[in-house]
Scaffold this motif. Structure first.
Motif, mmCIF file in Angstrom:
data_model
loop_
_atom_site.group_PDB
_atom_site.id
_atom_site.type_symbol
_atom_site.label_atom_id
_atom_site.label_comp_id
_atom_site.label_asym_id
_atom_site.label_seq_id
_atom_site.Cartn_x
_atom_site.Cartn_y
_atom_site.Cartn_z
ATOM 1 N N ARG A 1 11.077 29.166 -37.112
ATOM 2 C CA ARG A 1 12.211 29.782 -36.136
ATOM 3 C C ARG A 1 12.571 29.376 -34.976
ATOM 4 O O ARG A 1 13.561 29.422 -34.205
ATOM 5 C CB ARG A 1 11.613 31.317 -36.062
ATOM 6 N N ARG A 2 11.501 28.979 -34.253
ATOM 7 C CA ARG A 2 11.542 28.433 -32.848
ATOM 8 C C ARG A 2 12.222 26.884 -32.734
ATOM 9 O O ARG A 2 12.987 26.789 -32.026
ATOM 10 C CB ARG A 2 10.235 27.844 -32.143
ATOM 11 N N LEU A 3 12.164 26.140 -33.856
ATOM 12 C CA LEU A 3 12.658 24.761 -34.122
ATOM 13 C C LEU A 3 13.953 24.705 -34.819
ATOM 14 O O LEU A 3 14.665 23.783 -35.008
ATOM 15 C CB LEU A 3 11.721 23.945 -34.816
ATOM 16 N N GLY A 4 14.396 26.011 -35.260
ATOM 17 C CA GLY A 4 15.406 25.977 -36.292
ATOM 18 C C GLY A 4 16.739 25.660 -35.932
ATOM 19 O O GLY A 4 17.375 24.727 -36.297
ATOM 20 N N PRO A 5 16.965 25.953 -34.481
ATOM 21 C CA PRO A 5 18.351 25.652 -33.802
ATOM 22 C C PRO A 5 18.515 24.010 -33.604
ATOM 23 O O PRO A 5 19.436 23.245 -33.919
ATOM 24 C CB PRO A 5 18.414 26.330 -32.488
ATOM 25 N N ALA A 6 17.436 23.394 -33.241
ATOM 26 C CA ALA A 6 17.335 21.923 -33.050
ATOM 27 C C ALA A 6 17.371 21.152 -34.545
ATOM 28 O O ALA A 6 18.173 20.280 -34.506
ATOM 29 C CB ALA A 6 15.812 21.618 -32.464
ATOM 30 N N ILE A 7 16.819 21.744 -35.597
ATOM 31 C CA ILE A 7 16.885 21.146 -36.975
ATOM 32 C C ILE A 7 18.431 21.284 -37.444
ATOM 33 O O ILE A 7 18.880 20.089 -37.799
ATOM 34 C CB ILE A 7 16.014 21.994 -37.883
ATOM 35 N N LEU A 8 18.977 22.387 -37.074
ATOM 36 C CA LEU A 8 20.383 22.430 -37.659
ATOM 37 C C LEU A 8 21.321 21.606 -36.882
ATOM 38 O O LEU A 8 22.303 20.773 -37.248
ATOM 39 C CB LEU A 8 20.982 23.855 -37.509
ATOM 40 N N TRP A 9 21.089 21.493 -35.509
ATOM 41 C CA TRP A 9 21.893 20.604 -34.712
ATOM 42 C C TRP A 9 21.735 19.005 -35.061
ATOM 43 O O TRP A 9 22.876 18.180 -35.145
ATOM 44 C CB TRP A 9 21.632 20.676 -33.251
ATOM 45 N N LEU A 10 20.324 18.712 -35.477
ATOM 46 C CA LEU A 10 20.066 17.099 -35.761
ATOM 47 C C LEU A 10 20.877 17.058 -36.999
ATOM 48 O O LEU A 10 21.167 15.963 -37.193
ATOM 49 C CB LEU A 10 18.601 17.133 -35.742
ATOM 50 N N GLY A 11 20.591 17.896 -38.117
ATOM 51 C CA GLY A 11 21.313 17.845 -39.243
ATOM 52 C C GLY A 11 22.783 17.651 -39.288
ATOM 53 O O GLY A 11 23.328 16.600 -39.975
ATOM 54 N N ALA A 12 23.370 18.408 -38.462
ATOM 55 C CA ALA A 12 24.792 18.229 -38.155
ATOM 56 C C ALA A 12 25.101 17.090 -37.587
ATOM 57 O O ALA A 12 26.106 16.645 -37.828
ATOM 58 C CB ALA A 12 25.288 19.452 -37.417
ATOM 59 N N LEU A 13 24.397 16.686 -36.448
ATOM 60 C CA LEU A 13 24.726 15.412 -35.818
ATOM 61 C C LEU A 13 24.750 14.132 -36.647
ATOM 62 O O LEU A 13 25.695 13.470 -36.912
ATOM 63 C CB LEU A 13 23.798 15.050 -34.794
ATOM 64 N N LEU A 14 23.732 14.136 -37.658
ATOM 65 C CA LEU A 14 23.454 13.112 -38.419
ATOM 66 C C LEU A 14 24.562 13.031 -39.582
ATOM 67 O O LEU A 14 25.105 12.005 -40.085
ATOM 68 C CB LEU A 14 22.191 12.954 -39.172
ATOM 69 N N ALA A 15 25.011 14.104 -40.048
ATOM 70 C CA ALA A 15 26.104 14.420 -41.103
ATOM 71 C C ALA A 15 27.432 13.843 -40.705
ATOM 72 O O ALA A 15 28.171 13.564 -41.239
ATOM 73 C CB ALA A 15 26.066 15.776 -41.757
ATOM 74 N N SER A 16 27.675 14.346 -39.399
ATOM 75 C CA SER A 16 28.766 13.949 -38.791
ATOM 76 C C SER A 16 28.818 12.404 -38.833
ATOM 77 O O SER A 16 30.126 11.668 -38.949
ATOM 78 C CB SER A 16 29.053 14.526 -37.463
ATOM 79 N N LEU A 17 27.874 11.619 -38.340
ATOM 80 C CA LEU A 17 27.728 10.303 -38.321
ATOM 81 C C LEU A 17 28.064 9.535 -39.701
ATOM 82 O O LEU A 17 28.620 8.596 -39.706
ATOM 83 C CB LEU A 17 26.221 9.892 -37.741
ATOM 84 N N LEU A 18 27.505 10.326 -40.650
ATOM 85 C CA LEU A 18 27.850 10.026 -41.945
ATOM 86 C C LEU A 18 29.177 9.789 -42.504
ATOM 87 O O LEU A 18 29.437 8.695 -43.197
ATOM 88 C CB LEU A 18 27.093 10.847 -42.903
ATOM 89 N N THR A 19 29.988 10.369 -41.810
ATOM 90 C CA THR A 19 31.489 10.326 -42.329
ATOM 91 C C THR A 19 32.468 9.736 -41.397
ATOM 92 O O THR A 19 33.675 9.693 -41.537
ATOM 93 C CB THR A 19 31.871 11.870 -42.459
ATOM 94 N N LEU A 20 31.724 9.388 -40.122
ATOM 95 C CA LEU A 20 32.899 8.948 -39.100
ATOM 96 C C LEU A 20 33.559 7.505 -39.415
ATOM 97 O O LEU A 20 34.499 7.238 -39.043
ATOM 98 C CB LEU A 20 32.066 8.391 -37.966
ATOM 99 N N ASP A 21 32.772 6.677 -40.466
ATOM 100 C CA ASP A 21 33.392 5.439 -40.671
ATOM 101 C C ASP A 21 34.732 5.694 -41.719
ATOM 102 O O ASP A 21 35.300 4.593 -41.979
ATOM 103 C CB ASP A 21 32.474 4.631 -41.494
ATOM 104 N N ARG A 22 34.863 6.998 -42.007
ATOM 105 C CA ARG A 22 36.222 7.148 -43.013
ATOM 106 C C ARG A 22 37.401 7.159 -42.023
ATOM 107 O O ARG A 22 38.684 7.222 -42.328
ATOM 108 C CB ARG A 22 36.071 8.396 -43.661
ATOM 109 N N LEU A 23 37.327 7.529 -40.517
ATOM 110 C CA LEU A 23 38.313 7.765 -39.935
ATOM 111 C C LEU A 23 39.479 6.606 -39.718
ATOM 112 O O LEU A 23 40.806 6.826 -39.852
ATOM 113 C CB LEU A 23 37.923 7.708 -38.310
#
Length: 219
Positions: free
Chosen positions: A45-67
């Motif tokens: 519960r304490r680390l949940g926001p950081a985990i979600l943000w880290l996952g969103a950051l890495l997922a966004s990096l994964l799709t950037l090369d499609r731009l």
């Protein structure tokens, strides 16, 4: 401008896999990290926001090369460079379309994935709000790296190296704002305001820098 966004959004959806790949990667990060942390619900519960943000950051990096990759491969990027429409406006339209196709699904998925981390409704809502405000900054700064890497072989590797350092401030203030909801006495407004400012700076600087990178790299 709206016509450009619609065109780029159709291209992004026609390419397929972008949004689904990002959400599945987001899910994989959220599911795997708790295995490393252990079954401590209070810690999750304490680390949940950081985990979600880290996952969103890495997922966004994964799709950037499609731009710009599809446009570069079929030659339409050269037509955009030679067209009457300002290149900066075309880059902005591509960034908005990419955010709608790849960023919005991450925001929608974050409350559901937050439940897997034992977050309450207030915390999941805060994470979704900070992602809504912060993910445009990830897309706009990532667009600069995508423009630099589009004409290079193995540009995807270079893209991650270029974009990740620029994304760290967004990650820091996004986690700070979303964690403040669950921390008594923590400041929520200040990091959220800085996060919004980063998105506004990206809105101004990102299209200009990406256009300059495209002109330089494709000349």
């Amino acid at each position: 401008m709206i016509a450009l966004i619609r065109r780029d959004l159709r291209m992004a959806l026609r390419a397929g896999g972008g949004a689904l790949t990002g959400v599945l990667f987001f899910l994989a990060v959220v599911v795997l990290i708790p295995f490393a942390l252990g079954p401590d619900l209070a810690l999750l519960r304490r680390l949940g926001p950081a985990i979600l943000w880290l996952g969103a950051l890495l997922a966004s990096l994964l799709t950037l090369d499609r731009l710009f990759t599809a446009d570069h491969e079929d030659g339409s990027l050269d037509l955009i460079l030679m067209g009457r429409q300002p290149l900066e406006l075309a880059c902005l339209a591509k960034a908005i379309a990419h955010w709608i196709a790849a960023g919005v699904p991450l925001i929608v998925a974050s409350p559901v994935l937050g439940l897997l981390l034992n977050l309450d409704l207030a915390a999941t809502g805060a994470v979704a709000l900070t992602l809504l405000i912060g993910t445009p900054a990830l897309t706009l700064t990532g667009m600069i790296g995508a423009a630099l890497a589009v004409s290079l072989r193995r540009g995807g590797l270079l893209l991650a190296v270029l974009v990740l350092p620029l994304s760290i401030p967004v990650l820091i203030f996004g986690v700070a704002a979303s964690s403040a909801v669950a921390t008594p006495g923590a400041e929520f407004g200040a990091p959220l305001s800085i996060l919004a400012a980063l998105s506004l700076v990206g809105l101004v600087v990102g299209p200009v820098a990406a256009a300059a990178s495209l002109r330089q790299g494709l000349d």
